[in-house]
Design an enzyme around this catalytic site. Structure first.
Site, PDB file in Angstrom:
ATOM      1  N   GLY A  72       0.840  -1.198   0.000  1.00 29.07           N
ATOM      2  CA  GLY A  72       0.000   0.000   0.000  1.00 29.07           C
ATOM      3  C   GLY A  72       0.875   1.248   0.000  1.00 29.07           C
ATOM      4  O   GLY A  72       0.567   2.250  -0.663  1.00 29.07           O
ATOM      5  N   THR A  73       1.969   1.192   0.737  1.00 28.83           N
ATOM      6  CA  THR A  73       2.902   2.327   0.794  1.00 28.83           C
ATOM      7  C   THR A  73       3.391   2.675  -0.610  1.00 28.83           C
ATOM      8  O   THR A  73       3.428   3.845  -1.004  1.00 28.83           O
ATOM      9  CB  THR A  73       4.117   1.946   1.682  1.00 28.83           C
ATOM     10  OG1 THR A  73       3.638   1.674   3.006  1.00 28.83           O
ATOM     11  CG2 THR A  73       5.154   3.044   1.723  1.00 28.83           C
ATOM     12  N   GLN A 180      -7.175   1.077   4.580  1.00 32.47           N
ATOM     13  CA  GLN A 180      -8.016   0.580   5.673  1.00 32.47           C
ATOM     14  C   GLN A 180      -9.455   0.352   5.222  1.00 32.47           C
ATOM     15  O   GLN A 180     -10.142  -0.528   5.724  1.00 32.47           O
ATOM     16  CB  GLN A 180      -8.008   1.568   6.852  1.00 32.47           C
ATOM     17  CG  GLN A 180      -6.688   1.654   7.578  1.00 32.47           C
ATOM     18  CD  GLN A 180      -6.316   0.357   8.303  1.00 32.47           C
ATOM     19  OE1 GLN A 180      -7.162  -0.479   8.624  1.00 32.47           O
ATOM     20  NE2 GLN A 180      -5.033   0.177   8.560  1.00 32.47           N
ATOM     21  N   SER A 200      -4.034  -2.420  -0.124  1.00 29.70           N
ATOM     22  CA  SER A 200      -2.984  -3.339   0.298  1.00 29.70           C
ATOM     23  C   SER A 200      -3.610  -4.684   0.640  1.00 29.70           C
ATOM     24  O   SER A 200      -4.603  -4.742   1.363  1.00 29.70           O
ATOM     25  CB  SER A 200      -2.297  -2.736   1.527  1.00 29.70           C
ATOM     26  OG  SER A 200      -1.311  -3.598   1.999  1.00 29.70           O
ATOM     27  N   ALA A 201      -3.020  -5.775   0.131  1.00 30.55           N
ATOM     28  CA  ALA A 201      -3.651  -7.093   0.283  1.00 30.55           C
ATOM     29  C   ALA A 201      -3.722  -7.563   1.737  1.00 30.55           C
ATOM     30  O   ALA A 201      -4.668  -8.241   2.115  1.00 30.55           O
ATOM     31  CB  ALA A 201      -2.887  -8.124  -0.558  1.00 30.55           C
ATOM     32  N   THR A 238       9.654  -8.125 -11.976  1.00 28.69           N
ATOM     33  CA  THR A 238       8.860  -9.349 -12.180  1.00 28.69           C
ATOM     34  C   THR A 238       7.761  -9.439 -11.129  1.00 28.69           C
ATOM     35  O   THR A 238       8.005  -9.203  -9.942  1.00 28.69           O
ATOM     36  CB  THR A 238       9.785 -10.581 -12.116  1.00 28.69           C
ATOM     37  OG1 THR A 238      10.779 -10.430 -13.127  1.00 28.69           O
ATOM     38  CG2 THR A 238       9.004 -11.864 -12.352  1.00 28.69           C
ATOM     39  N   CYS A 328       2.593   0.803  12.476  1.00 29.59           N
ATOM     40  CA  CYS A 328       3.690   1.443  11.768  1.00 29.59           C
ATOM     41  C   CYS A 328       4.472   2.351  12.705  1.00 29.59           C
ATOM     42  O   CYS A 328       5.575   2.747  12.399  1.00 29.59           O
ATOM     43  CB  CYS A 328       3.152   2.276  10.617  1.00 29.59           C
ATOM     44  SG  CYS A 328       1.791   1.501   9.807  1.00 29.59           S
TER      45      CYS A 328
END
Ligand code: PLP
Length: 392
Positions: A72-73, A180, A200-201, A238, A328
């Site tokens: 996500g960052t 979020q 973000s996964a 990749t 974080c």
């Protein structure tokens, strides 16, 4: 982790076994570089394409509008740097909010050091951006407005559709960090007129180290990772095929189950809020009562805000994994939260929040256990006055 109650789903969420199942062949017998022309490569390409379709369907986007990233960052960095570097720094003004995740705030500071002008919108006591404050800072050189869909510390939801409309009226693009929000709120990039959206996964019961940026058709971003030209040249390298397959499957599950999950999480959070009001008289909810992510609670304990770390450790001892704010910034746990400070909390009160974030696998029994343990843990904390007076 056996009997530990995991109430830190905003930091990371456990991998759904159905997601693990989808990923399994790609961390086992199946492999291939999606850029290779032989059968191995073609199968890997098909797997990545399918993941792109699954994620696009969740957001009501076209598959070609999804750019996969490593987090996500990285998606936030690509959105902000990708827009800003298409302009001369002096011809680029960015607007963001003062309570964004560091992935946005630090990128803005980086761009600021390179001459881009950045405005930081204030928030009210509930952590919400007033759209009128956006109107007042826009100017002809405003290229991008970036406001998160929901905050990672307090869980408050922002009026992103309205903010996007105002940005567009002034000719600026609109980006939202939905890291979020994406697992908890239905997001529709067309209905909400979003230009760029990060996710973000690992916040949607998918794997860590995989993210994505939605980039609306027709928007030209400047790449900052250069190489083999993967992801339409926007993110060379990749592809993480197993991770992307996991993200795709996680998105597919969410599309079906989100509303049911959310209803259950709202009823759990309501039960927590009501019980705390009865059992812990000095407890208060931080952030908006209703405009918040389902299952996301940020709590303060009046007069004991300086005891945040002790409370976390006590809870951990008692088998509850929660957070003080955001993972974080765990190394800054004793400092005031800039999010709470921006919401008008004084420096001491801004130090002591407890973040409790439920998730897909939270059970009623876990909620009840938390409600048994928390009052005892809070009762054992020292009051703020003695501590502050002693250290004054
Ligand atoms: N943005 C928000 C709002 C977040 O909560 C987080 C993670 O906590 C991120 C961005 C960063 O995402 P990632 O962990 O995938 O880099």
């Amino acid at each position: 982790m056996g009997d530990i109650v995991y109430f830190d789903n905003a930091a990371t969420s456990p991998l759904d076994l159905r997601v693990a199942e989808a990923m399994r062949p790609w961390i086992g017998e199946t492999f291939g570089n999606p850029s290779s022309l032989h059968g191995f490569g073609r199968r890997a390409r098909q797997a990545v394409d399918r993941a792109r379709e699954q994620l696009a369907a969740l957001l009501n986007a076209h598959p070609g509008e999804i750019v996969f990233t490593g987090s996500g960052t990285e998606a936030d960095n690509l959105a902000l740097i990708g827009v800003a570097t298409a302009y001369d720094p002096g011809d680029c003004h960015i607007v963001t909010s003062s309570i964004e995740h560091p992935a946005v705030l630090e990128t803005c500071r980086y761009l600021g050091r390179r001459g881009v002008e950045v405005s930081y919108l204030p928030v009210d006591g509930d952590g919400i951006v007033d759209p009128a404050s956006l109107e007042s800072v826009l100017r002809p050189t405003t290229r991008l407005v970036s406001v998160m869909a929901a905050n990672n510390v307090v869980g408050t939801i922002q009026p992103i559709a309205e903010l996007a409309r105002i940005a567009h009226e002034h000719g600026a693009l609109f980006h939202t960090d939905a890291v979020q929000a994406v697992s908890k709120l239905p997001l529709d990039v067309r209905a909400q007129e979003l230009d760029l959206l990060s996710l973000s996964a690992h916040k949607l019961n998918g794997p860590q180290g995989v993210g994505a940026l939605f980039v609306r058709d027709g928007i030209e971003l400047e790449a900052y990772v250069h190489g083999g030209g993967q992801e339409r040249g926007l993110r060379s390298g990749t592809e993480n095929v197993a991770g992307l397959v996991g993200l795709g499957r996680a998105a597919e599950i969410l599309a079906v189950e989100m509303s049911e999950d959310a209803a259950r999480l709202v009823s759990f959070s309501d039960r927590i809020i009501e019980t705390l009001a009865e059992k812990i008289p000095n407890a208060y909810l931080i952030g908006h009562r209703y405009r918040r992510l389902p299952g996301h609670l940020c709590l303060g304990f009046r007069g004991q805000e300086n005891e945040g770390i002790t409370l976390l450790l006590e809870l951990n001892e008692a088998g509850i994994a929660a957070s003080s704010g955001s993972a974080c910034s765990a190394q800054h746990v004793a400092e005031s939260s800039y999010v709470l400070t921006a919401m008008g909390f004084d420096p001491i009160r801004a130090r002591g929040s407890l973040r409790v974030t439920l998730g897909r696998f939270t059970s009623e029994a876990e909620v009840e256990r938390f409600l048994e343990i928390l009052p005892q843990a809070v009762a054992s904390l020292r009051p703020i006055t003695s501590h502050v007076l002693l250290s004054a």
